[in-house]
Design a protein around this motif. Structure first.
Motif, PDB file in Angstrom:
ATOM      1  N   THR A 110       0.866  -1.103   0.044  1.00  0.00           N
ATOM      2  CA  THR A 110      -0.013  -0.034  -0.206  1.00  0.00           C
ATOM      3  C   THR A 110       0.703   1.228  -0.173  1.00  0.00           C
ATOM      4  O   THR A 110       0.295   2.382  -0.045  1.00  0.00           O
ATOM      5  N   ARG A 111       2.295   1.213   0.338  1.00  0.00           N
ATOM      6  CA  ARG A 111       2.773   2.396   0.241  1.00  0.00           C
ATOM      7  C   ARG A 111       3.610   2.653  -0.931  1.00  0.00           C
ATOM      8  O   ARG A 111       4.707   2.146  -1.433  1.00  0.00           O
ATOM      9  N   VAL A 112       2.684   3.394  -1.820  1.00  0.00           N
ATOM     10  CA  VAL A 112       3.114   3.769  -3.330  1.00  0.00           C
ATOM     11  C   VAL A 112       3.145   5.420  -3.430  1.00  0.00           C
ATOM     12  O   VAL A 112       2.392   5.996  -2.817  1.00  0.00           O
ATOM     13  N   GLN A 136     -10.320   2.323   0.681  1.00  0.00           N
ATOM     14  CA  GLN A 136      -9.626   1.757   1.641  1.00  0.00           C
ATOM     15  C   GLN A 136      -8.819   2.647   2.741  1.00  0.00           C
ATOM     16  O   GLN A 136      -8.003   2.184   3.330  1.00  0.00           O
ATOM     17  N   ARG A 137      -8.859   3.820   2.531  1.00  0.00           N
ATOM     18  CA  ARG A 137      -8.074   5.022   3.409  1.00  0.00           C
ATOM     19  C   ARG A 137      -6.789   4.882   3.366  1.00  0.00           C
ATOM     20  O   ARG A 137      -6.138   4.839   4.325  1.00  0.00           O
ATOM     21  N   VAL A 138      -6.272   4.544   2.151  1.00  0.00           N
ATOM     22  CA  VAL A 138      -4.756   4.405   1.755  1.00  0.00           C
ATOM     23  C   VAL A 138      -4.549   5.685   0.984  1.00  0.00           C
ATOM     24  O   VAL A 138      -5.208   5.862  -0.040  1.00  0.00           O
ATOM     25  N   ILE A 139      -3.523   6.571   1.347  1.00  0.00           N
ATOM     26  CA  ILE A 139      -2.873   7.837   0.490  1.00  0.00           C
ATOM     27  C   ILE A 139      -1.770   7.088  -0.174  1.00  0.00           C
ATOM     28  O   ILE A 139      -0.748   6.717   0.119  1.00  0.00           O
ATOM     29  N   MET A 140      -1.908   7.389  -1.706  1.00  0.00           N
ATOM     30  CA  MET A 140      -0.833   7.193  -2.678  1.00  0.00           C
ATOM     31  C   MET A 140      -0.480   8.587  -3.241  1.00  0.00           C
ATOM     32  O   MET A 140      -1.303   8.906  -4.247  1.00  0.00           O
ATOM     33  N   PRO A 141       0.481   9.370  -2.735  1.00  0.00           N
ATOM     34  CA  PRO A 141       0.711  10.624  -3.373  1.00  0.00           C
ATOM     35  C   PRO A 141       1.399  10.492  -4.686  1.00  0.00           C
ATOM     36  O   PRO A 141       1.873   9.416  -4.917  1.00  0.00           O
ATOM     37  N   SER A 142       1.335  11.748  -5.450  1.00  0.00           N
ATOM     38  CA  SER A 142       1.916  11.652  -6.888  1.00  0.00           C
ATOM     39  C   SER A 142       2.898  13.070  -6.739  1.00  0.00           C
ATOM     40  O   SER A 142       2.611  14.028  -6.368  1.00  0.00           O
ATOM     41  N   PHE A 143       4.196  12.483  -7.379  1.00  0.00           N
ATOM     42  CA  PHE A 143       5.378  13.610  -7.157  1.00  0.00           C
ATOM     43  C   PHE A 143       5.484  14.046  -8.678  1.00  0.00           C
ATOM     44  O   PHE A 143       5.966  13.327  -9.579  1.00  0.00           O
ATOM     45  N   SER A 267       1.707   5.933   7.649  1.00  0.00           N
ATOM     46  CA  SER A 267       0.680   4.858   7.354  1.00  0.00           C
ATOM     47  C   SER A 267       0.914   3.637   8.286  1.00  0.00           C
ATOM     48  O   SER A 267       2.284   3.323   8.713  1.00  0.00           O
ATOM     49  N   ASP A 268      -0.010   2.944   8.827  1.00  0.00           N
ATOM     50  CA  ASP A 268      -0.181   1.681   9.608  1.00  0.00           C
ATOM     51  C   ASP A 268       0.629   0.752   8.984  1.00  0.00           C
ATOM     52  O   ASP A 268       0.523   0.368   7.749  1.00  0.00           O
ATOM     53  N   PRO A 269       1.916   0.158   9.671  1.00  0.00           N
ATOM     54  CA  PRO A 269       2.617  -0.804   9.015  1.00  0.00           C
ATOM     55  C   PRO A 269       1.875  -2.017   8.986  1.00  0.00           C
ATOM     56  O   PRO A 269       2.241  -3.060   8.136  1.00  0.00           O
ATOM     57  N   GLN A 270       0.755  -2.425   9.564  1.00  0.00           N
ATOM     58  CA  GLN A 270       0.079  -3.771   9.402  1.00  0.00           C
ATOM     59  C   GLN A 270      -1.336  -3.332   8.378  1.00  0.00           C
ATOM     60  O   GLN A 270      -1.247  -4.451   7.404  1.00  0.00           O
ATOM     61  N   THR A 271      -1.978  -2.517   8.421  1.00  0.00           N
ATOM     62  CA  THR A 271      -3.068  -2.322   7.469  1.00  0.00           C
ATOM     63  C   THR A 271      -2.606  -1.464   6.306  1.00  0.00           C
ATOM     64  O   THR A 271      -3.390  -1.276   5.269  1.00  0.00           O
ATOM     65  N   GLY A 272      -1.825  -0.522   6.189  1.00  0.00           N
ATOM     66  CA  GLY A 272      -1.265   0.150   5.261  1.00  0.00           C
ATOM     67  C   GLY A 272      -2.323   1.698   5.147  1.00  0.00           C
ATOM     68  O   GLY A 272      -1.900   2.273   4.458  1.00  0.00           O
ATOM     69  N   LYS A 273      -3.456   1.702   6.054  1.00  0.00           N
ATOM     70  CA  LYS A 273      -4.312   2.811   6.246  1.00  0.00           C
ATOM     71  C   LYS A 273      -3.268   3.933   6.870  1.00  0.00           C
ATOM     72  O   LYS A 273      -2.673   3.947   7.557  1.00  0.00           O
ATOM     73  N   ALA A 274      -3.835   5.294   5.930  1.00  0.00           N
ATOM     74  CA  ALA A 274      -3.196   6.565   6.243  1.00  0.00           C
ATOM     75  C   ALA A 274      -3.258   6.672   7.892  1.00  0.00           C
ATOM     76  O   ALA A 274      -4.493   6.544   8.509  1.00  0.00           O
TER      77      ALA A 274
END
Length: 276
Positions: A110-112, A136-143, A267-274
């Motif tokens: 999830t760490r993308v 999924q409450r996962v943040i994937m930033p764009s640079f 980000s949570d190391p288990q769930t990947g959620k922000a």
């Protein structure tokens, strides 16, 4: 640690071991189009190289990071006039990005972070990552490399020089390529912009924009071949340099490494959620 920063170079055993540690995955994207008569058409080369440098620095700083294979074909916008250029429709690119994220999320990667080198990719990346956030409450930033580099440029070479050298086929990308891939620059084709002053009876203000009335602007469904046939817009590429490119790349790599650190720390190391 695995033997490479590139996912494509890891063996299956290394990848399985790395996945358990929840590393950051960089997704470089670019385009394959007119970058000016002097520069290689594949700006994805620079996006991929900068991603590699970010992964190396972030890993050295304690944040395990890998680079996925680059997506070389950008979202279609106004460069279809270029012979040999290849782009994807926005709907096709969206499907590609959705499928890439689906494959990673299936295995809780999830760490993308997107390392983007093309404006025509921005909308798709935003929409695809917003869907992941909402579901999924996962943040994937764009640079977006070139937008940030454009903002950094005045601090590197001064306001006046930045204004004279900035634009498509100019700074910042030409300087970056001069630094990263000097052998791919064709000095004999470096020249100032040769853009028609008027198209459709109106002054050209951009690839798809024309001036009208007292301060008005309209967007028109033209391509760069109609408005900016030489591929150079806004500045003089002869003012670009490898030295400027080296400073910009260093700053981009530093910022990219900070993004990786922020993603891992928030980000949570288990769930990947922000962790907001």
């Amino acid at each position: 640690m695995p033997s490479s920063y590139y996912l494509a170079e890891l063996c299956a055993a290394e990848m399985r071991e790395a996945a358990v540690r929840k590393p950051v995955i960089l997704l470089p994207m670019g385009s394959f189009e007119d970058q000016g008569p002097h520069a290689p058409m594949g700006d994805y080369l620079s996006a991929a190289k900068i991603a590699e440098k970010i992964a190396e620095r972030a890993t050295r700083n304690g944040r395990e990071t890998y680079v996925a294979p680059v997506v070389p074909f950008g979202g279609e916008d106004f460069f279809g006039y270029m012979p040999g250029g290849i782009s994807l429709s926005q709907s096709t690119l969206r499907a590609v990005v959705d499928d890439m994220l689906r494959c990673l999320l299936r295995h809780d990667l999830t760490r993308v972070v997107f390392i983007n080198g093309h404006g025509g990719n921005c909308g798709v990346i935003n929409d695809a990552t917003q869907k992941v956030w909402l579901e999924q409450r996962v943040i994937m930033p764009s640079f977006y490399l070139w937008r940030v580099a454009q903002d950094l440029l005045p601090g590197v070479i001064g306001e006046e020089q930045a204004a004279r050298s900035s634009g498509h086929g100019c700074n910042p990308l030409t300087s970056v390529v001069m630094h990263l891939f000097p052998d791919l620059i064709r000095p004999e084709h470096l020249h100032a912009a040769r853009t028609p002053s008027d198209v459709w009876g109106l002054p050209v203000t951009g690839f798809t924009s024309l001036a009208i009335g007292d301060g008005g602007t309209i967007t028109v469904p033209l391509e760069g071949g109609d408005t900016v046939p030489g591929g150079v817009w806004g500045g003089d590429p002869r003012l670009c340099s490898a030295e400027t490119g080296a400073q910009l790349v260093e700053k981009l790599v530093s910022i990219g490494s900070e993004i990786v650190q922020h993603v891992t720390d928030h980000s949570d190391p288990q769930t990947g959620k922000a962790i907001l």
